[in-house]
Design a protein around this motif. Structure first.
Motif, PDB file in Angstrom:
ATOM      1  N   GLY A  19      36.059  31.421  40.018  1.00 59.49           N
ATOM      2  CA  GLY A  19      36.711  32.652  40.019  1.00 59.49           C
ATOM      3  C   GLY A  19      38.060  32.321  40.904  1.00 59.49           C
ATOM      4  O   GLY A  19      38.279  31.249  41.632  1.00 59.49           O
ATOM      5  N   VAL A  20      38.646  33.190  40.813  1.00 60.35           N
ATOM      6  CA  VAL A  20      40.097  33.272  41.514  1.00 60.35           C
ATOM      7  C   VAL A  20      40.005  33.960  42.939  1.00 60.35           C
ATOM      8  O   VAL A  20      39.402  35.091  42.911  1.00 60.35           O
TER       9      VAL A  20
ATOM     10  N   GLN B 272      46.896  41.703  56.798  1.00 57.88           N
ATOM     11  CA  GLN B 272      47.724  42.784  56.439  1.00 57.88           C
ATOM     12  C   GLN B 272      47.319  43.918  55.394  1.00 57.88           C
ATOM     13  O   GLN B 272      47.830  44.312  54.798  1.00 57.88           O
ATOM     14  N   GLY B 273      45.932  44.124  55.763  1.00 59.25           N
ATOM     15  CA  GLY B 273      45.104  45.029  54.883  1.00 59.25           C
ATOM     16  C   GLY B 273      45.028  44.691  53.244  1.00 59.25           C
ATOM     17  O   GLY B 273      44.504  45.244  52.645  1.00 59.25           O
ATOM     18  N   ILE B 274      45.150  43.333  52.964  1.00 60.47           N
ATOM     19  CA  ILE B 274      45.143  42.720  51.709  1.00 60.47           C
ATOM     20  C   ILE B 274      43.692  42.459  51.280  1.00 60.47           C
ATOM     21  O   ILE B 274      43.086  41.691  52.225  1.00 60.47           O
ATOM     22  N   LYS B 275      43.044  43.314  50.386  1.00 58.06           N
ATOM     23  CA  LYS B 275      41.866  43.128  49.964  1.00 58.06           C
ATOM     24  C   LYS B 275      41.610  42.813  48.837  1.00 58.06           C
ATOM     25  O   LYS B 275      40.725  42.057  47.911  1.00 58.06           O
TER      26      LYS B 275
ATOM     27  N   ASP C 213      41.852  29.040  42.886  1.00 59.42           N
ATOM     28  CA  ASP C 213      40.488  28.823  42.431  1.00 59.42           C
ATOM     29  C   ASP C 213      39.575  28.951  43.773  1.00 59.42           C
ATOM     30  O   ASP C 213      39.819  28.285  44.756  1.00 59.42           O
ATOM     31  N   PHE C 214      38.372  29.763  43.462  1.00 56.01           N
ATOM     32  CA  PHE C 214      37.501  29.800  44.629  1.00 56.01           C
ATOM     33  C   PHE C 214      37.284  28.650  45.599  1.00 56.01           C
ATOM     34  O   PHE C 214      37.323  28.575  46.687  1.00 56.01           O
ATOM     35  N   PRO C 215      36.780  27.589  44.749  1.00 56.63           N
ATOM     36  CA  PRO C 215      36.386  26.229  45.258  1.00 56.63           C
ATOM     37  C   PRO C 215      37.477  25.720  46.028  1.00 56.63           C
ATOM     38  O   PRO C 215      37.168  25.089  47.472  1.00 56.63           O
ATOM     39  N   VAL C 216      38.713  25.845  45.515  1.00 57.26           N
ATOM     40  CA  VAL C 216      39.928  25.195  46.425  1.00 57.26           C
ATOM     41  C   VAL C 216      40.244  26.131  47.680  1.00 57.26           C
ATOM     42  O   VAL C 216      40.530  25.676  48.660  1.00 57.26           O
ATOM     43  N   ALA C 217      40.197  27.419  47.435  1.00 58.33           N
ATOM     44  CA  ALA C 217      40.557  28.262  48.724  1.00 58.33           C
ATOM     45  C   ALA C 217      39.391  28.170  49.518  1.00 58.33           C
ATOM     46  O   ALA C 217      39.889  28.177  50.630  1.00 58.33           O
TER      47      ALA C 217
ATOM     48  N   GLY D 180      38.761  39.734  50.120  1.00 50.46           N
ATOM     49  CA  GLY D 180      38.290  40.484  49.062  1.00 50.46           C
ATOM     50  C   GLY D 180      37.286  39.610  48.242  1.00 50.46           C
ATOM     51  O   GLY D 180      36.840  38.476  48.639  1.00 50.46           O
ATOM     52  N   GLU D 181      36.970  39.825  46.977  1.00 50.94           N
ATOM     53  CA  GLU D 181      36.109  39.159  46.038  1.00 50.94           C
ATOM     54  C   GLU D 181      36.847  38.390  45.246  1.00 50.94           C
ATOM     55  O   GLU D 181      38.127  38.747  44.858  1.00 50.94           O
ATOM     56  N   GLN D 182      36.052  37.479  44.509  1.00 43.74           N
ATOM     57  CA  GLN D 182      36.788  36.418  43.600  1.00 43.74           C
ATOM     58  C   GLN D 182      36.820  37.381  42.096  1.00 43.74           C
ATOM     59  O   GLN D 182      36.242  38.503  42.049  1.00 43.74           O
ATOM     60  N   VAL D 183      37.951  37.060  41.229  1.00 47.80           N
ATOM     61  CA  VAL D 183      37.938  38.019  40.012  1.00 47.80           C
ATOM     62  C   VAL D 183      38.081  36.838  39.068  1.00 47.80           C
ATOM     63  O   VAL D 183      38.337  35.546  39.338  1.00 47.80           O
TER      64      VAL D 183
END
Length: 320
Positions: A165-166, A176-179, A240-244, A261-264
């Protein structure tokens, strides 16, 4: 590998894998089998060519004769594929290719290219296949540009081998409040060009309304995007989540970034093959099923700590 052209040309489908800690890359192991003709490592995964390999006879005659499958890949997307400290190609994809090579009896030779040119290179026959954390999407299968929805080529077939996922990430301690993606309205994000992350940012920006559009800065590589965020040139990044997760774990000794936040956008990574080359496509699928059954696939996935993205069987064109 966010995954759009599709980490990355790209339809807005990516990959969801609740990946735990990701191991730091080791040197790529070179293995051969049986009756072999030794070949020098040219920066890719290698298994020496041998007609005694279980699935050698399944390959197209031209590849049997060459003993090599040329792989187009953006080798700057750790931990999926990257250059290790010794300059060798390492990561999830090269390790899986090495396992596939044992089944097929040929060498997988990784050749570096920018992500958004890999499918073009496949069409031009520069590569036999592309393996680069590329999301399998219907647009890519059909040769459709994800932005314009116009047909730009004949498309490709995909052998799906992983799911991811992303994710969004920010400077550590400065979220900065980003979720969620909604929280990016009025802010600046850095992404790799041609990826699902870029697609998602564009689509979200159109929904922002009075909150203000998202300022999107796209780079040739994910590493360049990370550098921009690290320097304070953006509010967030996405990949991508693995990369992040790998960037969060390794950049600045774990002090530079954090995932928010969560993956999408769960979607499969696929090995891209020309639609004309169904014999190679089917051989790759059979080889992938073989390494899943033998346990070699699980060993690679466990090595990199990405078990949540593992698949139980190979699929052709499973993306949506």
């Amino acid at each position: 590998m966010t995954a759009s052209t599709t980490r990355r040309t790209t339809a807005a489908s990516s990959r969801i894998a609740a990946v735990g800690a990701i191991a730091v890359a080791g040197a790529l192991l070179l293995t051969g089998c049986g009756d072999q003709t030794k070949s020098k490592d040219n920066g890719g995964s290698s298994s020496a060519a041998t007609s005694k390999a279980p699935l050698f006879s399944k390959l197209p005659k031209a590849i049997q004769d060459k003993g090599v499958i040329k792989v187009g890949s953006d080798i700057a997307y750790a931990p999926v594929e990257f250059k290790d400290k010794d300059g060798k190609t390492a990561g999830i994809d090269p390790d899986l290719a090495d396992a596939l090579g044992k089944q097929l009896g040929v060498k997988f030779q990784f050749e570096n290219g920018t992500f958004d040119t890999l499918v073009t290179g496949l069409r031009a026959k520069r590569y036999d296949m592309a393996m680069s954390a590329m999301t399998d999407t219907k647009d890519r299968q059909n040769g459709v540009d994800s932005d314009t929805k116009k047909k730009v080529g004949e498309g490709a077939d995909f052998v799906d081998y992983f799911t991811a996922g992303v994710s969004i990430y920010t400077a550590k301690g400065k979220d900065q409040g980003i979720k969620t993606w909604d929280d990016l309205c009025g802010k600046k994000i850095v992404v790799q060009r041609g990826t699902v992350s870029e697609d998602l940012a564009k689509k979200q920006s159109e929904k922002c309304g009075d909150k203000g559009k998202i300022s999107i800065e796209a780079f040739d590589t994910d590493q360049q995007a990370q550098t921009r965020l690290r320097s304070g040139g953006a509010d967030a990044g996405s990949s991508d989540f693995p990369v992040a997760a790998y960037a969060v774990k390794t950049s600045g000794g774990g002090k530079d970034f954090q995932i928010v936040g969560e993956q999408v956008e769960a979607a499969p990574y696929g090995i891209a093959v020309s639609k004309e080359n169904t014999q190679l496509r089917d051989a790759l699928k059979e080889a992938l099923d073989a390494i899943i059954k033998s346990g070699d696939y699980d060993k690679v996935i466990a090595k990199w700590g990405v078990e949540a993205g593992a698949v139980k069987e190979a699929k052709i064109n499973g993306g949506v």
